[in-house]
Scaffold this motif. Structure first.
Motif, short mmCIF file in Angstrom:
data_model
loop_
_atom_site.label_atom_id
_atom_site.label_comp_id
_atom_site.label_asym_id
_atom_site.label_seq_id
_atom_site.Cartn_x
_atom_site.Cartn_y
_atom_site.Cartn_z
N PRO A 69 0.83 -1.22 0.00
CA PRO A 69 0.00 0.00 0.00
C PRO A 69 0.85 1.26 0.00
O PRO A 69 2.08 1.21 0.12
N GLY A 70 0.17 2.40 -0.11
CA GLY A 70 0.86 3.68 -0.12
C GLY A 70 1.36 4.07 1.26
O GLY A 70 1.22 3.34 2.23
N SER A 71 1.98 5.25 1.33
CA SER A 71 2.56 5.71 2.59
C SER A 71 2.67 7.23 2.54
O SER A 71 2.24 7.87 1.58
N ASN A 72 3.25 7.83 3.60
CA ASN A 72 3.45 9.27 3.64
C ASN A 72 4.50 9.68 2.62
O ASN A 72 5.69 9.43 2.81
N ARG A 73 4.07 10.33 1.57
CA ARG A 73 5.00 10.76 0.51
C ARG A 73 4.47 12.02 -0.11
O ARG A 73 3.27 12.13 -0.42
N ALA A 74 5.33 12.99 -0.29
CA ALA A 74 4.93 14.24 -0.92
C ALA A 74 6.17 15.02 -1.32
O ALA A 74 7.28 14.74 -0.85
N ARG A 75 5.97 16.01 -2.17
CA ARG A 75 7.06 16.91 -2.57
C ARG A 75 6.58 18.34 -2.43
O ARG A 75 5.47 18.69 -2.84
N LEU A 76 7.42 19.16 -1.81
CA LEU A 76 7.13 20.58 -1.62
C LEU A 76 7.93 21.37 -2.64
O LEU A 76 9.15 21.22 -2.73
N THR A 77 7.25 22.21 -3.40
CA THR A 77 7.92 23.09 -4.35
C THR A 77 7.64 24.53 -3.91
O THR A 77 6.48 24.97 -3.92
N LEU A 78 8.68 25.23 -3.50
CA LEU A 78 8.54 26.61 -3.04
C LEU A 78 8.34 27.54 -4.23
O LEU A 78 8.66 27.21 -5.37
N SER A 79 7.82 28.72 -3.94
CA SER A 79 7.54 29.68 -5.01
C SER A 79 8.80 30.13 -5.74
O SER A 79 8.73 30.61 -6.87
N ASN A 80 9.96 29.94 -5.09
CA ASN A 80 11.22 30.32 -5.74
C ASN A 80 11.80 29.18 -6.60
O ASN A 80 12.90 29.30 -7.13
N GLY A 81 11.03 28.09 -6.71
CA GLY A 81 11.45 26.97 -7.56
C GLY A 81 12.17 25.85 -6.83
O GLY A 81 12.37 24.78 -7.40
N GLU A 82 12.57 26.06 -5.58
CA GLU A 82 13.25 25.01 -4.84
C GLU A 82 12.30 23.86 -4.55
O GLU A 82 11.14 24.06 -4.18
#
Length: 393
Positions: A126-139
């Motif tokens: 099954p799935g799990s805690n996973r995500a990606r954060l993209t800041l407004s400055n592109g990072e």
């Protein structure tokens, strides 16, 4: 030879030499000494707080161990049939190996590869805690592999921190307002929780995206959602919270609600659990006010309200996949997002209706076997491709 307890820990770290392993096993079988090692094992098991989930890997490993022990017994019995100590020794070895097996899987749980895993049996985890954060400055920051306490900096200033396994945005002072949008996305097989700058809490379901500002300025608190999320909004009567989705806007002051806005679903549903919200179509027309237990459905340009089935709407929040007279094609859309698979339905089976519930913590085969046992269906799993079809007569 070194202290028994130290040797035991060395074994768990997989650093023992063959001679040390032999010593440890022999020591376990010495009369009067097995109690000491058993106490060490028991103390360690009780000090750990991990789920001993009966996964395929664990079952396979323990089954192999039991088979090995049985072979030892049979071999010894063929030579020493009157020796009761054979059984005692075999049982003692099995106890030790079983404990070591659980530690093996526990220690390796922290080193799993990212994403849903394809098991040797052809099953999928099954799935799990996973995500990606993209800041407004592109990072861009991979939140799945971010350590607890990690501080996220933006333009040289501390912006957010990983607290309790979720992204917590630090409150900004009124003199440091940054309304540029950041984006957090979850892939197939991923969920994640965050706390926005105003203290509101958001749970993102798989294959979802939320855009939110670094800090909320004067006026309305606005975020944008694609996919599905559950919101618990911090109360602020002077600054309404607005969730924008394609074709809809939901405005609240402080409340708990769920929005499902997946592109592959036929409608956008907004379900209210607590408080009150106003929902309106961005194409015009009068808005609707929801009360707890109600659900709005936006299909095309038509917006209507009906009684909500909270257990089905919030199944993903409660760790389940619930279907109540739900079509197979609808169920498979949920399965595809959570297990990261592509599903093909062969034949005229998409509209078949099902009623039931399965845990989202189980492997993919759990739900497929449930459907298989309920109706005259079968399936195959090849990599991340799932095919469901009618059984041959």
């Amino acid at each position: 030879m070194q202290d028994l307890k130290d040797l035991y820990y060395k074994f768990l770290s997989q650093k023992c030499t063959p001679e040390e392993i032999s010593y440890l096993m022999n020591h376990f079988l010495l009369k009067g000494e097995e109690t000491e090692l058993k106490k060490i094992i028991q103390a360690e098991l009780e000090s750990e707080h991990f789920e001993t989930q009966d996964t395929v890997e664990v079952s396979t490993r323990l089954s192999h161990n039991r088979t090995s022990i049985n072979n030892i017994i049979q071999e010894e019995l063929s030579q020493k049939r009157s020796s009761w100590n054979i059984f005692l020794k075999a049982a003692a070895i099995l106890t030790l190996i079983t404990a070591f097996s659980w530690y093996f899987f526990k220690s390796n749980a922290d080193h799993k590869l990212p994403g849903n895993q394809i098991l040797a049996s052809g099953d999928i985890t099954p799935g799990s805690n996973r995500a990606r954060l993209t800041l407004s400055n592109g990072e861009s920051i991979d939140l799945e592999n971010a350590n607890e306490g990690l501080v996220v900096n933006k333009d040289g200033a501390s912006y957010a921190k990983i607290i309790g396994g979720k992204l917590t945005c630090l409150l900004q002072s009124s003199g440091n307002i940054d309304t540029a949008f950041n984006t957090i996305t979850t892939p197939k097989g991923g969920v994640y929780q965050l706390v926005t700058p105003d203290g509101s809490r958001v749970w993102l379901n798989a294959s979802s995206e939320l855009k939110f500002p670094s800090s909320f300025g004067p006026g309305k608190r606005v975020v944008e959602l694609k996919g599905e999320a559950y919101f618990e909004i911090a109360k602020d009567k002077n600054h309404p919270f607005v969730v924008k989705t394609p074709g809809q806007a939901t405005e609240v002051l402080g409340t708990h609600f769920n929005i499902n806005n997946y592109a592959d679903e036929e409608a956008t549903t907004t379900t209210l659990l607590e408080g009150a919200v106003r929902v309106h179509s961005t194409n015009g027309g009068a808005g609707l006010v929801l009360h707890p237990g109600q659900q709005s459905i936006l299909k095309g340009q038509q917006l209507k309200v009906e009684k909500a089935d909270e257990s089905a709407v919030l199944d993903w929040m409660n760790g389940k996949i619930v279907f109540k007279n739900e079509s197979l094609k609808s169920i498979m859309r949920k399965v595809s997002r959570w297990y990261g698979v592509d599903v093909q339905l062969k034949g005229d089976i998409g509209d078949m209706q099902f009623w039931g519930a399965v845990s989202r913590n189980n492997n993919l085969s759990s739900i497929l076997n449930y459907l298989k046992e309920t109706e005259d269906l079968d399936y195959t799993i090849t990599g991340t491709n799932v095919t469901i079809f009618k059984k041959k007569p």
